[in-house]
Design an enzyme around this catalytic site. Structure first.
Site, PDB file in Angstrom:
ATOM      1  N   ASP A  29      59.601  12.502  10.362  1.00 39.98           N
ATOM      2  CA  ASP A  29      59.054  11.495   9.235  1.00 39.98           C
ATOM      3  C   ASP A  29      58.340  10.561   9.697  1.00 39.98           C
ATOM      4  OD1 ASP A  29      61.402  10.089  10.128  1.00 39.98           O
ATOM      5  OD2 ASP A  29      62.218  10.028   8.154  1.00 39.98           O
ATOM      6  N   ARG A  81      65.782  10.495  -0.487  1.00 44.19           N
ATOM      7  CA  ARG A  81      65.120   9.382  -1.155  1.00 44.19           C
ATOM      8  C   ARG A  81      63.860   9.702  -1.802  1.00 44.19           C
ATOM      9  NH1 ARG A  81      66.360   5.770   4.233  1.00 44.19           N
ATOM     10  NH2 ARG A  81      66.623   7.666   4.973  1.00 44.19           N
ATOM     11  N   ASN A 120      28.936  40.123 -12.856  1.00 44.37           N
ATOM     12  CA  ASN A 120      29.554  40.686 -11.493  1.00 44.37           C
ATOM     13  C   ASN A 120      30.791  41.474 -11.776  1.00 44.37           C
ATOM     14  OD1 ASN A 120      30.667  38.155 -12.037  1.00 44.37           O
ATOM     15  ND2 ASN A 120      31.472  38.053  -9.945  1.00 44.37           N
ATOM     16  N   TYR A 121      31.453  41.323 -12.995  1.00 37.85           N
ATOM     17  CA  TYR A 121      32.777  42.027 -13.186  1.00 37.85           C
ATOM     18  C   TYR A 121      32.802  42.722 -14.336  1.00 37.85           C
ATOM     19  CZ  TYR A 121      37.928  41.244 -13.580  1.00 37.85           C
ATOM     20  OH  TYR A 121      39.332  41.543 -13.633  1.00 37.85           O
ATOM     21  N   ALA A 177      65.225  18.244  10.375  1.00 40.11           N
ATOM     22  CA  ALA A 177      66.317  19.124   9.260  1.00 40.11           C
ATOM     23  C   ALA A 177      66.494  18.695   8.156  1.00 40.11           C
ATOM     24  CB  ALA A 177      67.415  19.603  10.133  1.00 40.11           C
ATOM     25  N   ARG A 216      14.146  43.075 -23.252  1.00 39.24           N
ATOM     26  CA  ARG A 216      14.540  42.209 -24.395  1.00 39.24           C
ATOM     27  C   ARG A 216      14.171  42.890 -25.756  1.00 39.24           C
ATOM     28  NH1 ARG A 216      10.859  37.602 -22.226  1.00 39.24           N
ATOM     29  NH2 ARG A 216       8.907  38.116 -22.987  1.00 39.24           N
TER      30      ARG A 216
HETATM   31  C1  UD1 Z   1      66.734   6.842  11.504  1.00 37.00           C
HETATM   32  C2  UD1 Z   1      67.549   6.117  12.412  1.00 37.00           C
HETATM   33  C3  UD1 Z   1      67.327   4.551  12.207  1.00 37.00           C
HETATM   34  C4  UD1 Z   1      65.729   4.353  12.520  1.00 37.00           C
HETATM   35  C5  UD1 Z   1      64.973   5.428  11.456  1.00 37.00           C
HETATM   36  C6  UD1 Z   1      63.459   5.222  11.858  1.00 37.00           C
HETATM   37  C7  UD1 Z   1      69.538   7.283  12.650  1.00 37.00           C
HETATM   38  C8  UD1 Z   1      70.836   7.240  12.427  1.00 37.00           C
HETATM   39  N1  UD1 Z   1      68.742   6.237  12.243  1.00 37.00           N
HETATM   40  O1  UD1 Z   1      66.987   6.367  10.244  1.00 37.00           O
HETATM   41  O2  UD1 Z   1      67.985   3.630  13.290  1.00 37.00           O
HETATM   42  O3  UD1 Z   1      65.416   2.828  12.317  1.00 37.00           O
HETATM   43  O4  UD1 Z   1      65.191   6.628  11.824  1.00 37.00           O
HETATM   44  O5  UD1 Z   1      62.585   5.753  11.177  1.00 37.00           O
HETATM   45  O6  UD1 Z   1      69.267   8.023  13.128  1.00 37.00           O
HETATM   46  N2  UD1 Z   1      67.340  14.741  10.534  1.00 37.00           N
HETATM   47  C9  UD1 Z   1      67.421  15.906  11.090  1.00 37.00           C
HETATM   48  N3  UD1 Z   1      68.926  16.396  10.858  1.00 37.00           N
HETATM   49  C10 UD1 Z   1      69.909  15.512  10.161  1.00 37.00           C
HETATM   50  C11 UD1 Z   1      69.589  14.269   9.730  1.00 37.00           C
HETATM   51  C12 UD1 Z   1      68.143  13.755   9.923  1.00 37.00           C
HETATM   52  O7  UD1 Z   1      66.916  16.737  11.677  1.00 37.00           O
HETATM   53  O8  UD1 Z   1      70.985  15.960  10.016  1.00 37.00           O
HETATM   54  C13 UD1 Z   1      65.932  14.360  10.731  1.00 37.00           C
HETATM   55  C14 UD1 Z   1      65.344  13.912   9.320  1.00 37.00           C
HETATM   56  O9  UD1 Z   1      64.701  14.988   8.800  1.00 37.00           O
HETATM   57  C15 UD1 Z   1      64.157  12.916   9.787  1.00 37.00           C
HETATM   58  C16 UD1 Z   1      64.645  12.319  11.103  1.00 37.00           C
HETATM   59  O10 UD1 Z   1      65.853  13.057  11.543  1.00 37.00           O
HETATM   60  O11 UD1 Z   1      62.789  13.468  10.237  1.00 37.00           O
HETATM   61  C17 UD1 Z   1      65.374  10.972  10.770  1.00 37.00           C
HETATM   62  O12 UD1 Z   1      66.560  11.150   9.643  1.00 37.00           O
HETATM   63  P1  UD1 Z   1      66.322   9.968   8.519  1.00 37.00           P
HETATM   64  O13 UD1 Z   1      67.449  10.282   7.431  1.00 37.00           O
HETATM   65  O14 UD1 Z   1      64.750   9.901   7.933  1.00 37.00           O
HETATM   66  O15 UD1 Z   1      67.094   8.326   9.274  1.00 37.00           O
HETATM   67  P2  UD1 Z   1      66.386   6.991   8.784  1.00 37.00           P
HETATM   68  O16 UD1 Z   1      67.511   6.914   7.925  1.00 37.00           O
HETATM   69  O17 UD1 Z   1      65.080   6.844   8.597  1.00 37.00           O
HETATM   70 CA    CA Z   2      63.354   8.084   8.221  1.00 38.88          CA
END
Ligand code: UD1
Ligand code: CA
Length: 476
Positions: A115, A27, A401-402, A22, A455
């Protein structure tokens, strides 16, 4: 149904997968949601769904969507997974809170991150098996990459202790804790009952003001529940894509793995680091891929082919012993055994090149079917055309063709000779064995075996040049 799934259900333990997808991906500084960024030609989330689908049926995969939810849902809907909406993204813990109802009926859940795309089904199964064997409330997949910066770290009672005290996010690390190399991969197994029992204890008392799922490690531990870790053999498999640089690095890892897979299967790839080969591409043994080739989408290539440098094939099916010379672009087309293409040919969608047919330099085809042994060797446009076996299309031939509004078909039979620089104004049919004189503009059907010449007649005036010079001299 996969083996892993069968194993899980035999143990009488109902399992669901939750994929957290979500987040916005701040970043990345992109308008596209993070999980729809691509590596190996496929969205990050699709890689995770594909891996999860080896463990449970898509109906037991719950994808948490929020940021640009509609777009994400549409992009992966065909996989058959379920969706849970997290309207405002208040952290990974909040994402699981939003999935509360969806997961309540399952004994255990596996949590994956949308991700973290390189995760393999084998590793997910390893987490699940370990979790069951340990009777744990929470199992954390960890890794020890060279540079752990940015990841949450696993805090143990003592460095050697199996007892996990907590997961600490990068921003909250003390200077001493920064040297901990063991990272949290963001992939977990949970027993659902204790998870749901303590889930509302999460607080946003941290640097981001979010509910961290990682805090469940400490909360469950404090509640006397069993929290364990299992380490991934390869740290590269659990790296996340939070920045464009990380995304590009994951893409390179995946493409290197794809090239290795193909080479192990008998394909020669010269300078694989210069080739762009998507994850789902298949190539049969004894085919040679030269440097700087791109094989994209679901492209399939047979055996004993040579794909020369700078050619780009996207969603194409290529037979055996095909030669694609340098700098060709082939899109959504098929090429049968023994055909020769290029150099500098452009096969647009719907082109079907028959067995042993030749498509030469600066030839463009679109929705054109060429029969066995047909040839169009130079400077030609063949659009909406059917061309029979052994027919020869001369240099510079154009199928018109067109008419500015509609598209029409040109039908050319077998063994036809179309002289150079002819224009064939569709709809028009040229029957078998017919002969078209060079430079003709053909607007009417040509019966089998006939010669058609359309021709202007040539006018030749002998001595004209000398006479003109004499006239000019007199005027001076
Ligand atoms: C998170 C972990 C971290 C870990 C890392 C590994 C937490 C707080 N931290 O950090 O310890 O080392 O992943 O990759 O969990 N997402 C939602 N809803 C939200 C927030 C995030 O669905 O409200 C989803 C994001 O889309 C993403 C995943 O959760 O796919 C991880 O979120 P992200 O913000 O990337 O966490 P990191 O900072 O990477
Ligand atoms: Ca992440």
């Amino acid at each position: 149904m996969s083996k892993e799934q069968t194993a899980g259900q035999q143990a009488g333990s109902k399992l669901a997968v939750v994929i957290m997808a979500a987040g916005k991906g701040t970043r990345l500084k992109s308008h596209r949601p993070k999980v729809l960024h691509e590596i190996g030609g496929k969205p990050l989330l699709s890689h995770v769904i594909a891996a999860a689908s080896h463990i449970v049926a898509p109906a037991a995969i719950y994808t948490v969507i929020g940021h640009q939810a509609k777009r994400v849902r549409e992009a992966v809907a065909a996989s058959g997974v379920c969706f849970v909406e997290q309207a405002d993204q208040r952290g990974t813990g909040h994402a699981i809170q939003c999935a509360r109802e969806a997961i309540a009926g399952y004994d255990n859940i596996l949590v994956l991150s949308g991700d973290v795309p390189l995760i393999r089904p084998e590793t997910i199964a390893q987490v699940w098996n370990f979790h069951q064997a340990e009777h744990a409330a929470m199992t954390i997949l960890t890794a020890a990459p060279e540079d752990p910066t940015g990841y949450g770290r696993v805090l143990r009672r003592s460095p050697e202790s199996p007892v996990v005290e907590a997961i600490v996010e990068q921003k909250a690390l003390t200077p001493e804790q920064r040297s901990i190399r063991e990272i949290n991969s963001g992939i977990y197994a949970f027993k659902t009952a204790p998870l749901l029992k303590h889930l509302d204890k999460l607080t946003a008392n941290n640097a981001h003001g979010e509910l961290y799922l990682t805090d469940m490690a400490g909360l469950l531990r404090t509640a006397g529940e069993r929290v364990v870790t299992v380490q991934a053999a390869e740290a590269a498999e659990v790296l996340g894509a939070n920045t464009i640089a990380e995304l590009v690095a994951l893409d390179a890892t995946l493409r290197a793995a794809t090239a290795s897979r193909l080479m192990a299967a008998g394909v020669t790839i010269f300078k694989p680091e210069t080739c762009v080969i998507d994850a789902e591409v298949e190539v049969a043994p004894d085919t040679v891929i030269e440097p700087f080739v791109q094989l994209l989408g679901r492209t399939r290539i047979g055996s004993d082919c040579l794909i020369r440098s700078y050619s780009v094939l996207e969603n194409c099916a290529v037979g055996n012993q095909v030669l694609v010379r340098q700098s060709c672009v082939l899109t959504e087309s098929t090429v049968a055994d023994g055909a020769k293409i290029g150099p500098f040919a452009h096969l647009r969608p719907g082109s079907e090149i028959g067995e042993d047919a030749h498509i030469g330099n600066f030839v463009e085809t679109k929705k054109a079917r060429l029969g066995k042994g047909a040839k169009a060797n130079h400077l030609t446009y063949l659009g909406d055309a059917e061309i029979g076996a052994k027919t020869n299309i001369g240099a510079g031939v154009i199928t018109c063709n067109y008419d500015g509004v509609h598209k029409y078909t040109t039908r050319i039979g077998e063994g036809v000779f179309v002289g150079s620089d002819s224009t064939l104004v569709a709809p028009v049919t040229i029957e078998d064995e017919a002969y078209i004189g060079a430079g003709s503009c053909i607007t009417k059907d040509v019966p089998s075996g006939a010669l058609a010449v359309g021709r202007a007649h040539q006018v030749t005036k002998e001595g004209w040049v000398a006479a003109r010079r004499a006239r000019q001299k007199m005027q001076e």
